[in-house]
Design a protein around this motif. Sequence first.
Motif, PDB file in Angstrom:
ATOM      1  N   SER A  17      96.334  83.749  20.734  1.00 54.46           N
ATOM      2  CA  SER A  17      95.686  82.464  19.857  1.00 54.46           C
ATOM      3  C   SER A  17      94.743  81.787  20.880  1.00 54.46           C
ATOM      4  N   LEU A  18      93.847  81.053  20.213  1.00 50.86           N
ATOM      5  CA  LEU A  18      93.049  79.944  21.112  1.00 50.86           C
ATOM      6  C   LEU A  18      92.827  78.779  19.944  1.00 50.86           C
ATOM      7  N   PRO A  19      93.034  77.570  20.837  1.00 50.87           N
ATOM      8  CA  PRO A  19      92.779  76.334  19.579  1.00 50.87           C
ATOM      9  C   PRO A  19      91.383  76.406  19.277  1.00 50.87           C
ATOM     10  N   ILE A  20      91.388  75.661  17.982  1.00 47.21           N
ATOM     11  CA  ILE A  20      90.028  75.350  17.518  1.00 47.21           C
ATOM     12  C   ILE A  20      89.674  73.858  17.929  1.00 47.21           C
ATOM     13  N   PRO A  21      88.377  73.644  18.341  1.00 54.32           N
ATOM     14  CA  PRO A  21      87.972  72.389  18.605  1.00 54.32           C
ATOM     15  C   PRO A  21      87.915  71.227  17.343  1.00 54.32           C
ATOM     16  N   ALA A  22      87.929  70.110  17.591  1.00 58.08           N
ATOM     17  CA  ALA A  22      87.813  69.184  16.512  1.00 58.08           C
ATOM     18  C   ALA A  22      86.331  69.195  16.084  1.00 58.08           C
ATOM     19  N   TYR A  23      85.431  69.192  17.186  1.00 54.06           N
ATOM     20  CA  TYR A  23      83.993  68.962  17.024  1.00 54.06           C
ATOM     21  C   TYR A  23      83.197  70.071  17.520  1.00 54.06           C
ATOM     22  N   ALA A  24      82.283  70.498  16.946  1.00 49.64           N
ATOM     23  CA  ALA A  24      81.201  71.669  17.656  1.00 49.64           C
ATOM     24  C   ALA A  24      79.747  70.799  17.520  1.00 49.64           C
ATOM     25  N   LEU A  25      78.882  70.883  18.776  1.00 50.09           N
ATOM     26  CA  LEU A  25      77.608  70.615  18.519  1.00 50.09           C
ATOM     27  C   LEU A  25      76.563  71.543  19.537  1.00 50.09           C
ATOM     28  N   SER A  26      75.438  71.875  18.790  1.00 49.41           N
ATOM     29  CA  SER A  26      74.625  72.849  19.460  1.00 49.41           C
ATOM     30  C   SER A  26      73.524  72.381  19.785  1.00 49.41           C
ATOM     31  N   GLY A  27      72.716  72.514  20.888  1.00 47.98           N
ATOM     32  CA  GLY A  27      71.698  72.235  21.187  1.00 47.98           C
ATOM     33  C   GLY A  27      70.476  73.228  21.487  1.00 47.98           C
ATOM     34  N   THR A  46      74.097  75.302   3.084  1.00 48.29           N
ATOM     35  CA  THR A  46      73.501  74.607   1.504  1.00 48.29           C
ATOM     36  C   THR A  46      72.685  73.342   1.737  1.00 48.29           C
ATOM     37  N   ALA A  47      72.694  72.904   3.035  1.00 48.12           N
ATOM     38  CA  ALA A  47      71.932  71.642   3.182  1.00 48.12           C
ATOM     39  C   ALA A  47      71.856  71.527   5.062  1.00 48.12           C
ATOM     40  N   PRO A  48      70.837  70.882   5.267  1.00 46.90           N
ATOM     41  CA  PRO A  48      70.478  70.863   6.596  1.00 46.90           C
ATOM     42  C   PRO A  48      71.755  69.975   7.283  1.00 46.90           C
ATOM     43  N   PRO A  49      72.286  70.580   8.425  1.00 47.21           N
ATOM     44  CA  PRO A  49      73.427  69.948   8.997  1.00 47.21           C
ATOM     45  C   PRO A  49      72.990  68.588   9.842  1.00 47.21           C
ATOM     46  N   PRO A  50      73.897  67.784  10.068  1.00 43.09           N
ATOM     47  CA  PRO A  50      73.668  66.677  10.737  1.00 43.09           C
ATOM     48  C   PRO A  50      73.310  66.949  12.003  1.00 43.09           C
ATOM     49  N   ALA A  51      72.579  65.928  12.849  1.00 39.70           N
ATOM     50  CA  ALA A  51      72.125  65.991  14.172  1.00 39.70           C
ATOM     51  C   ALA A  51      73.293  65.876  15.225  1.00 39.70           C
ATOM     52  N   SER A  52      74.333  65.148  14.776  1.00 40.04           N
ATOM     53  CA  SER A  52      75.827  64.777  15.679  1.00 40.04           C
ATOM     54  C   SER A  52      76.914  65.401  14.976  1.00 40.04           C
ATOM     55  N   ALA A  53      77.967  65.602  15.832  1.00 41.57           N
ATOM     56  CA  ALA A  53      79.285  65.800  15.135  1.00 41.57           C
ATOM     57  C   ALA A  53      80.193  65.075  15.829  1.00 41.57           C
ATOM     58  N   ILE A  57      70.105  75.794   7.552  1.00 37.25           N
ATOM     59  CA  ILE A  57      68.694  75.141   7.043  1.00 37.25           C
ATOM     60  C   ILE A  57      68.422  74.141   8.412  1.00 37.25           C
ATOM     61  N   GLY A  58      67.060  74.024   8.674  1.00 37.62           N
ATOM     62  CA  GLY A  58      66.682  73.330   9.824  1.00 37.62           C
ATOM     63  C   GLY A  58      66.834  71.932   9.288  1.00 37.62           C
ATOM     64  N   ASN A  59      67.195  71.181  10.460  1.00 39.47           N
ATOM     65  CA  ASN A  59      67.337  69.665  10.100  1.00 39.47           C
ATOM     66  C   ASN A  59      66.185  68.950  10.990  1.00 39.47           C
ATOM     67  N   ASN A  60      65.075  69.446  11.425  1.00 41.53           N
ATOM     68  CA  ASN A  60      64.096  68.955  12.063  1.00 41.53           C
ATOM     69  C   ASN A  60      64.269  68.052  13.263  1.00 41.53           C
ATOM     70  N   THR A  61      65.330  68.530  13.934  1.00 37.17           N
ATOM     71  CA  THR A  61      65.805  68.216  15.157  1.00 37.17           C
ATOM     72  C   THR A  61      66.113  69.411  16.209  1.00 37.17           C
ATOM     73  N   TRP A  62      66.624  68.874  17.286  1.00 35.68           N
ATOM     74  CA  TRP A  62      66.957  69.986  18.287  1.00 35.68           C
ATOM     75  C   TRP A  62      68.552  70.198  18.406  1.00 35.68           C
ATOM     76  N   THR A  63      69.198  69.538  17.974  1.00 36.13           N
ATOM     77  CA  THR A  63      70.721  69.363  17.843  1.00 36.13           C
ATOM     78  C   THR A  63      71.062  69.615  16.384  1.00 36.13           C
ATOM     79  N   ARG A  64      72.460  70.061  16.417  1.00 37.52           N
ATOM     80  CA  ARG A  64      72.839  70.215  14.947  1.00 37.52           C
ATOM     81  C   ARG A  64      74.426  70.344  14.953  1.00 37.52           C
ATOM     82  N   ARG A  65      74.925  70.073  13.974  1.00 39.73           N
ATOM     83  CA  ARG A  65      76.636  70.048  13.897  1.00 39.73           C
ATOM     84  C   ARG A  65      76.853  71.634  13.551  1.00 39.73           C
ATOM     85  N   ARG A  66      77.947  71.992  14.261  1.00 39.65           N
ATOM     86  CA  ARG A  66      78.607  73.222  13.876  1.00 39.65           C
ATOM     87  C   ARG A  66      79.851  73.094  13.258  1.00 39.65           C
ATOM     88  N   ASP A  67      80.161  74.315  12.525  1.00 38.65           N
ATOM     89  CA  ASP A  67      81.486  74.207  11.907  1.00 38.65           C
ATOM     90  C   ASP A  67      82.554  74.689  13.107  1.00 38.65           C
TER      91      ASP A  67
END
Length: 266
Positions: free
Chosen positions: A147-157, A77-84, A116-126
């Motif tokens: 089962s596998l653990p869920i990470p606390a943070y995820a970031l893609s580039g 619903t909104a551009p994601p932050p560039a960091s996580a 939604i794009g955030n105008n940079t090459w990195t974005r936070r993921r769920d």
Amino acid sequence: MRAVGRCGVLVGVLTVVLCGCSSNSAAQSAPGATQQPSASPVIPSTVGGTVPVPPATLSTSKPTDAAVPPELPEQATAPPPASAGPLTAGNLPTPEKLGAGWKTYTDPGGAEAGFIGNNTWTRRRDPHQASYEALPAGCAGRPVSGSLPIPAYALSGTYRTAEAQPATALLLRFTTPARAQTYFQGYETRMKSCGTGGDLSVNPLWSTDAAAAAVRAYTGAESYVDLSVLHGSTVALLAATSSHPDQQSAWARSVVPTLEGLIDQP
């Protein structure tokens, strides 16, 4: 790396048919017989209209298994932050560290991309969505459970290779090194068990205790080299589209030290 209904309501008309046995009818019509009032059928108050259905109830407990898809898809619903959290672009390799001619790529996103794009090459993921989508699906080989653990943070580039082909790096930061290792081992087990001949075929190239490379090939789509690296509390997954992914074994080995030096930095 791959991306999860609604309930329909059938409007029905209730028709009640009351049938009596011939002996009962005779008894009721006999002289002196006491007439008993007929039981009235229970008819819903919404006959001829929409029957209300209670809404689906989502679990209120926090998800704990990355091998199970999220109940709701990642919000767009909104551009994601560039960091996580602690993860930033500084935890990802600069393009020249990945190879001559590589460039970062600002993904515009859109409806098909699901964000939604955030105008940079990195974005936070769920974290749940990202760690689930990274697992191989559509394999013909023996399925892997657990089962596998869920990470606390995820970031893609996002990058473009020297061949102008898409490449994506995904960082998964866990709360402890043990949880990161559990996810890494579960990921590798699933990759090695995927086999060939399904919608997705996986051909392992090489592996160590903390890194591995393989070729992913989707039916009717592109193929790419898949590199996974474990370091500290972070797992890095780098996927680079290539016209000759089976020839990228040496390249994958060459970028492991670069990833190890960056991905788990605070």
